[in-house]
Write a protein that holds these residues in place. Sequence first.
Motif, PDB file in Angstrom:
ATOM      1  N   ASP A  44       0.795  -1.214  -0.064  1.00 38.96           N
ATOM      2  CA  ASP A  44      -0.064   0.087   0.068  1.00 38.96           C
ATOM      3  C   ASP A  44       0.742   1.323   0.008  1.00 38.96           C
ATOM      4  O   ASP A  44       1.531   1.677   0.970  1.00 38.96           O
ATOM      5  N   ARG A  49       5.618   6.188   5.563  1.00 39.60           N
ATOM      6  CA  ARG A  49       6.882   5.323   6.112  1.00 39.60           C
ATOM      7  C   ARG A  49       8.011   6.172   6.471  1.00 39.60           C
ATOM      8  O   ARG A  49       8.122   7.254   5.900  1.00 39.60           O
ATOM      9  N   GLY A 295      12.464  -6.952  16.990  1.00 39.54           N
ATOM     10  CA  GLY A 295      12.559  -5.789  16.924  1.00 39.54           C
ATOM     11  C   GLY A 295      13.149  -5.310  15.608  1.00 39.54           C
ATOM     12  O   GLY A 295      13.958  -5.798  15.006  1.00 39.54           O
TER      13      GLY A 295
HETATM   14  N1  LIG Z   1       9.404  -7.723  13.262  1.00 41.40           N
HETATM   15  C1  LIG Z   1      10.532  -8.321  13.905  1.00 41.40           C
HETATM   16  O1  LIG Z   1      10.750  -8.191  14.990  1.00 41.40           O
HETATM   17  C2  LIG Z   1      10.957  -9.725  12.973  1.00 41.40           C
HETATM   18  C3  LIG Z   1      12.135 -10.439  13.621  1.00 41.40           C
HETATM   19  C4  LIG Z   1      12.537 -11.515  12.918  1.00 41.40           C
HETATM   20  C5  LIG Z   1      11.964 -11.709  11.720  1.00 41.40           C
HETATM   21  N2  LIG Z   1      11.187 -11.125  11.189  1.00 41.40           N
HETATM   22  C6  LIG Z   1      10.670 -11.476   9.988  1.00 41.40           C
HETATM   23  O2  LIG Z   1      10.850 -10.544   9.041  1.00 41.40           O
HETATM   24  C7  LIG Z   1       9.708 -10.523   7.939  1.00 41.40           C
HETATM   25  C8  LIG Z   1       8.880  -9.035   8.034  1.00 41.40           C
HETATM   26  O3  LIG Z   1       8.383  -8.514   9.283  1.00 41.40           O
HETATM   27  P1  LIG Z   1       7.976  -7.370   9.634  1.00 41.40           P
HETATM   28  O4  LIG Z   1       7.779  -7.431  11.201  1.00 41.40           O
HETATM   29  O5  LIG Z   1       9.084  -6.225   9.236  1.00 41.40           O
HETATM   30  O6  LIG Z   1       6.448  -7.313   8.973  1.00 41.40           O
HETATM   31  P2  LIG Z   1       5.694  -6.063   8.564  1.00 41.40           P
HETATM   32  O7  LIG Z   1       5.891  -4.888   9.531  1.00 41.40           O
HETATM   33  O8  LIG Z   1       4.224  -6.641   8.492  1.00 41.40           O
HETATM   34  O9  LIG Z   1       5.948  -5.552   7.091  1.00 41.40           O
HETATM   35  C9  LIG Z   1       5.711  -6.428   5.917  1.00 41.40           C
HETATM   36  C10 LIG Z   1       5.859  -5.550   4.733  1.00 41.40           C
HETATM   37  O10 LIG Z   1       5.800  -6.412   3.406  1.00 41.40           O
HETATM   38  C11 LIG Z   1       4.865  -5.673   2.811  1.00 41.40           C
HETATM   39  N3  LIG Z   1       4.072  -6.822   1.896  1.00 41.40           N
HETATM   40  C12 LIG Z   1       3.353  -7.684   2.478  1.00 41.40           C
HETATM   41  N4  LIG Z   1       2.674  -8.432   1.232  1.00 41.40           N
HETATM   42  C13 LIG Z   1       3.392  -7.855   0.234  1.00 41.40           C
HETATM   43  C14 LIG Z   1       3.384  -7.921  -1.195  1.00 41.40           C
HETATM   44  N5  LIG Z   1       2.412  -8.992  -1.541  1.00 41.40           N
HETATM   45  N6  LIG Z   1       3.741  -7.293  -2.023  1.00 41.40           N
HETATM   46  C15 LIG Z   1       4.536  -6.241  -1.647  1.00 41.40           C
HETATM   47  N7  LIG Z   1       4.846  -5.953  -0.118  1.00 41.40           N
HETATM   48  C16 LIG Z   1       4.305  -6.765   0.717  1.00 41.40           C
HETATM   49  C17 LIG Z   1       4.052  -4.818   3.736  1.00 41.40           C
HETATM   50  O11 LIG Z   1       3.502  -3.608   2.968  1.00 41.40           O
HETATM   51  P3  LIG Z   1       2.353  -2.742   3.534  1.00 41.40           P
HETATM   52  O12 LIG Z   1       3.100  -2.053   4.629  1.00 41.40           O
HETATM   53  O13 LIG Z   1       2.101  -1.738   2.391  1.00 41.40           O
HETATM   54  O14 LIG Z   1       1.340  -3.485   4.114  1.00 41.40           O
HETATM   55  C18 LIG Z   1       5.088  -4.310   4.725  1.00 41.40           C
HETATM   56  O15 LIG Z   1       5.626  -3.090   4.119  1.00 41.40           O
HETATM   57  C19 LIG Z   1       8.789 -11.477   8.590  1.00 41.40           C
HETATM   58  O16 LIG Z   1       8.947 -12.647   7.638  1.00 41.40           O
HETATM   59  C20 LIG Z   1       9.047 -11.699   9.850  1.00 41.40           C
HETATM   60  O17 LIG Z   1       8.744 -13.217  10.373  1.00 41.40           O
HETATM   61  C21 LIG Z   1      10.497 -10.104  11.908  1.00 41.40           C
END
Ligand SMILES: NC(=O)c1ccc[n+]([C@@H]2O[C@H](COP(=O)([O-])OP(=O)(O)OC[C@H]3O[C@@H](n4cnc5c(N)ncnc54)[C@H](OP(=O)(O)O)[C@@H]3O)[C@@H](O)[C@H]2O)c1
Length: 422
Positions: A44, A49, A295
Amino acid sequence: MIRVGIIGVGTVGQSVANILRKNKALISARAGKEISVVKGAVRDLSVERRVDIPLTDDVNEILEDESIDIVVELMGGIDTPYEIIKKALSRGKAVVTANKALLAYHRFDLQQIAGEIPIGYEASVAGGIPIINALKVGLSANEITAIKGIMNGTCNYMLTKMIREGVSYEEVLKEAQELGYAEADPTFDVGGFDAAHKLLILASIAYGIDAKPEDILIEGIENVNQDDIDFAKEFGYSIKLLAIAKKIDGQIELRVHPVLIKQEQMIAKIDGVMNGISVIGDCVGETLYYGPGAGGDATASAVIADIVEIVRAGQSSPMLGFKKPFQSEDLTLLPKEEIRSEYFLRMLVDDAPGVLASIAQVLGKHGISIETFLQRPSENAKKATLLCATHTCREKDILSAIDEIENLPHTSAKVAMIRIEA
Ligand SMILES: NC(=O)c1ccc[n+]([C@@H]2O[C@H](COP(=O)([O-])OP(=O)(O)OC[C@H]3O[C@@H](n4cnc5c(N)ncnc54)[C@H](OP(=O)(O)O)[C@@H]3O)[C@@H](O)[C@H]2O)c1
């Protein structure tokens, strides 16, 4: 210059873009080349951001851009990122991902598809802790005898709070959700699935074993209550959600569940949202890795480490750290019911003569000997809570015994069981 495209500019993606800008000189010096994020893809575009990179809502603008060298997948999910990563690899682009759910299912086929093209996934296990590199490189001389990890900060935060402050599971879950440590639907964390995904990734590096989440024992922390915690404290235990991999007699045991663990063990001292992983190698002995498991910035630290490594090496080591399968040993997964452990049982029973003896008889019939038996009064004056710790026995025997105890006329509720990790 190395050009990076980030697919998914959410919590982690924004941190990756911002750290690569903030520490650009340092990171480029370490990598030996300038690294620039040239584009990010999101769903989106109208969402505001905190990044200053060009954004698109079409992932193909990154995948089909010939000038992009490294694709960083940070979108989450399984099927779509799998297709995206395959497309990036087919175009010769190196890939970095933090996606443990994807790797829990597709790490072996991705290793096959990638061939000599590097795939980094340090951030997929325990966020900022460099545990993948430790297993792939630092401990590569060792036969890994065991890995025991606290790999889910949400569960560790909740259990720590329940133990220290006597807060109920429901209260602490609500608080964790308010603090942003737990999702609105917490099942993935509290049910043990997130920790299981990480365990499977580590086990494939340590043992070359290709197991899927449905192949292994996974239990969450939903049933831990204050009676369990009181018992734990009284007998010098802590309660942790542990992800455990062990090599026993040529078989690999993989399981995730709450454990009672002696307070003096190093891993038992890891509290709050932090993660900790103990790895035991036959040469080095026990090593312990501690740090933030999640994080944006901590996870981005690991993502960028992979980017730096790819830029430095040009071609990284094989994805799972071995060039040939571990064929000589023919390692197989130990069936869940053959796992051996000590067990703690909590039972609500009628406060009547002979009840204790009937339970002891059932346990004895299944070859289970008792280490400790305690009786506690219950809220209902006619009932009593029985707490029992067993000596080591087989999972299938304790499960049969529990089934039989639950069907005794004096038993009033389901029997709660927690494994004891020696
Ligand atoms: N957060 C953590 O602390 C953490 C730690 C270790 C591993 N991880 C891993 O890192 C990954 C990302 O986590 P996150 O927490 O950063 O997730 P998040 O905040 O939900 O961000 C996901 C991003 O992906 C985008 N997205 C989703 N589907 C998409 C698509 N089909 N096409 C293009 N963009 C798409 C979303 O876009 P929109 O913003 O427009 O919706 C968003 O910008 C995951 O696999 C998670 O398991 C996260």
